[in-house]
Design a protein around this motif. Structure first.
Motif, PDB file in Angstrom:
ATOM      1  N   PRO A 185       0.721  -1.267  -0.179  1.00  0.00           N
ATOM      2  CA  PRO A 185      -0.040  -0.057  -0.056  1.00  0.00           C
ATOM      3  C   PRO A 185       0.981   1.170  -0.052  1.00  0.00           C
ATOM      4  O   PRO A 185       2.002   1.246   0.599  1.00  0.00           O
ATOM      5  N   LYS A 186       0.409   2.216  -0.673  1.00  0.00           N
ATOM      6  CA  LYS A 186       1.144   3.547  -0.794  1.00  0.00           C
ATOM      7  C   LYS A 186       1.135   4.232   0.533  1.00  0.00           C
ATOM      8  O   LYS A 186       0.117   4.104   1.301  1.00  0.00           O
ATOM      9  N   LYS A 187       2.098   4.756   0.983  1.00  0.00           N
ATOM     10  CA  LYS A 187       2.030   5.752   1.899  1.00  0.00           C
ATOM     11  C   LYS A 187       1.812   7.058   1.565  1.00  0.00           C
ATOM     12  O   LYS A 187       1.935   7.471   0.571  1.00  0.00           O
ATOM     13  N   CYS A 188       1.108   8.010   2.465  1.00  0.00           N
ATOM     14  CA  CYS A 188       0.845   9.283   2.107  1.00  0.00           C
ATOM     15  C   CYS A 188       1.467  10.490   2.963  1.00  0.00           C
ATOM     16  O   CYS A 188       1.872  10.360   3.733  1.00  0.00           O
ATOM     17  N   LEU A 189       2.195  11.182   1.785  1.00  0.00           N
ATOM     18  CA  LEU A 189       2.851  12.268   2.242  1.00  0.00           C
ATOM     19  C   LEU A 189       1.900  13.832   2.039  1.00  0.00           C
ATOM     20  O   LEU A 189       1.421  13.893   0.823  1.00  0.00           O
ATOM     21  N   LEU A 190       1.620  14.282   3.096  1.00  0.00           N
ATOM     22  CA  LEU A 190       0.934  15.213   3.040  1.00  0.00           C
ATOM     23  C   LEU A 190       1.463  16.535   3.173  1.00  0.00           C
ATOM     24  O   LEU A 190       2.462  16.894   3.646  1.00  0.00           O
ATOM     25  N   VAL A 191       1.291  17.562   2.135  1.00  0.00           N
ATOM     26  CA  VAL A 191       1.742  18.908   2.246  1.00  0.00           C
ATOM     27  C   VAL A 191       0.773  19.970   2.592  1.00  0.00           C
ATOM     28  O   VAL A 191      -0.278  19.882   1.840  1.00  0.00           O
ATOM     29  N   VAL A 192       1.107  20.407   3.496  1.00  0.00           N
ATOM     30  CA  VAL A 192       0.059  21.599   4.051  1.00  0.00           C
ATOM     31  C   VAL A 192       0.913  22.692   4.057  1.00  0.00           C
ATOM     32  O   VAL A 192       1.691  23.095   4.751  1.00  0.00           O
ATOM     33  N   ASN A 225       6.266   3.917  -3.924  1.00  0.00           N
ATOM     34  CA  ASN A 225       5.055   3.749  -3.108  1.00  0.00           C
ATOM     35  C   ASN A 225       4.785   4.984  -2.012  1.00  0.00           C
ATOM     36  O   ASN A 225       4.204   4.738  -0.796  1.00  0.00           O
ATOM     37  N   VAL A 226       4.752   6.006  -2.655  1.00  0.00           N
ATOM     38  CA  VAL A 226       4.188   7.299  -1.908  1.00  0.00           C
ATOM     39  C   VAL A 226       3.230   8.025  -2.743  1.00  0.00           C
ATOM     40  O   VAL A 226       3.503   8.262  -4.039  1.00  0.00           O
ATOM     41  N   ALA A 254      -1.855  10.600   7.223  1.00  0.00           N
ATOM     42  CA  ALA A 254      -0.703  10.993   6.472  1.00  0.00           C
ATOM     43  C   ALA A 254       0.603  10.040   7.321  1.00  0.00           C
ATOM     44  O   ALA A 254       0.294   9.770   8.546  1.00  0.00           O
ATOM     45  N   ASP A 255       1.508   9.571   6.596  1.00  0.00           N
ATOM     46  CA  ASP A 255       2.678   9.140   7.252  1.00  0.00           C
ATOM     47  C   ASP A 255       3.761  10.030   7.263  1.00  0.00           C
ATOM     48  O   ASP A 255       4.589   9.478   7.909  1.00  0.00           O
ATOM     49  N   ALA A 256       3.603  11.002   6.978  1.00  0.00           N
ATOM     50  CA  ALA A 256       4.650  12.114   6.910  1.00  0.00           C
ATOM     51  C   ALA A 256       4.104  13.585   6.491  1.00  0.00           C
ATOM     52  O   ALA A 256       2.965  13.356   5.726  1.00  0.00           O
ATOM     53  N   ILE A 257       4.364  14.620   7.205  1.00  0.00           N
ATOM     54  CA  ILE A 257       3.844  15.947   6.560  1.00  0.00           C
ATOM     55  C   ILE A 257       5.064  16.992   6.415  1.00  0.00           C
ATOM     56  O   ILE A 257       6.196  16.952   6.829  1.00  0.00           O
ATOM     57  N   LEU A 291      10.186   8.058   3.045  1.00  0.00           N
ATOM     58  CA  LEU A 291       8.836   7.405   3.270  1.00  0.00           C
ATOM     59  C   LEU A 291       9.024   6.011   2.278  1.00  0.00           C
ATOM     60  O   LEU A 291       8.709   5.002   2.859  1.00  0.00           O
ATOM     61  N   ASP A 292       9.497   6.139   1.063  1.00  0.00           N
ATOM     62  CA  ASP A 292       9.251   5.029   0.277  1.00  0.00           C
ATOM     63  C   ASP A 292      10.467   3.867   0.871  1.00  0.00           C
ATOM     64  O   ASP A 292      10.051   2.835   0.611  1.00  0.00           O
ATOM     65  N   SER A 293      11.639   4.384   1.147  1.00  0.00           N
ATOM     66  CA  SER A 293      12.501   3.534   1.605  1.00  0.00           C
ATOM     67  C   SER A 293      12.431   2.997   3.201  1.00  0.00           C
ATOM     68  O   SER A 293      13.190   2.179   3.433  1.00  0.00           O
ATOM     69  N   GLY A 294      11.545   3.633   3.756  1.00  0.00           N
ATOM     70  CA  GLY A 294      11.186   2.960   5.181  1.00  0.00           C
ATOM     71  C   GLY A 294      12.276   3.885   6.133  1.00  0.00           C
ATOM     72  O   GLY A 294      12.341   3.269   7.383  1.00  0.00           O
ATOM     73  N   ILE A 295      12.955   4.968   5.750  1.00  0.00           N
ATOM     74  CA  ILE A 295      13.786   5.503   6.754  1.00  0.00           C
ATOM     75  C   ILE A 295      13.064   6.273   7.874  1.00  0.00           C
ATOM     76  O   ILE A 295      13.361   6.137   8.856  1.00  0.00           O
ATOM     77  N   PHE A 296      11.844   6.822   7.409  1.00  0.00           N
ATOM     78  CA  PHE A 296      10.867   7.022   8.291  1.00  0.00           C
ATOM     79  C   PHE A 296       9.415   7.007   7.887  1.00  0.00           C
ATOM     80  O   PHE A 296       9.145   6.490   6.836  1.00  0.00           O
TER      81      PHE A 296
END
Length: 155
Positions: free
Chosen positions: A2-9, A35-36, A54-57, A150-155
């Motif tokens: 499943p794709k991870k979600c990067l949110l930009v606010v 995968n993002v 979100a998985d990161a912002i 995010l894609d590589s799993g570093i965070f």
């Protein structure tokens, strides 16, 4: 996977700040990122539900009177408590379009992020002074950095 979600606010009230958001999104959409999924939501429209997914912002703001934009402050006012317990440890990054030095803006956002217990993925990017085309490249690198992490799993 499943794709991870990067949110930009990010607040983008001008042509140049819009270029910055577009650059962040372009970097995050690099063909090397598999995968993002990245979404931009303007701060006045962003909701606690957006943050919860979100998985990161990445936060983006202009420097307004030595402080973050009112729009980003409004986002924090509405989302702080609804996400506080659930999103501790959320990887985050910040860019500031600062006409002056960005110090007050950075300090204010860092204080809120500390309270949220989000984790800085990298030092804030402060784009100071008169507009420079290199700001676009730096914003694109930020988007790529966050998506790649995010894609590589570093965070």
């Amino acid at each position: 996977m499943p794709k991870k979600c990067l949110l930009v606010v990010a607040h983008a009230p001008s042509d140049n700040t819009r270029k910055l958001v577009e650059a962040v999104l372009r970097g995050a959409a690099s063909p090397d990122i598999e995968n993002v999924a990245t979404r931009w939501v303007a701060p006045l429209l962003a909701s606690p539900e957006d943050v919860m997914q979100a998985d990161a912002i990445i936060l983006g703001t202009t420097e307004n009177l030595g402080y973050m934009s009112g729009a980003l402050k409004d986002f924090f006012d509405r989302c702080y408590y609804p996400v506080l317990e659930e999103k501790q440890g959320l990887p985050c990054a910040l860019y500031i379009r600062a006409g002056m030095d960005g110090t007050g803006t950075r300090r204010a956002v860092e204080s809120i992020v500390t309270g949220l217990r989000w984790n800085w993925a990298r030092d804030p990017l402060v784009l100071r002074g008169e507009w420079q085309d290199s700001f676009v490249e730096e914003a694109e690198e930020l988007g790529l950095y966050m998506a790649a992490g995010l894609d590589s799993g570093i965070f």
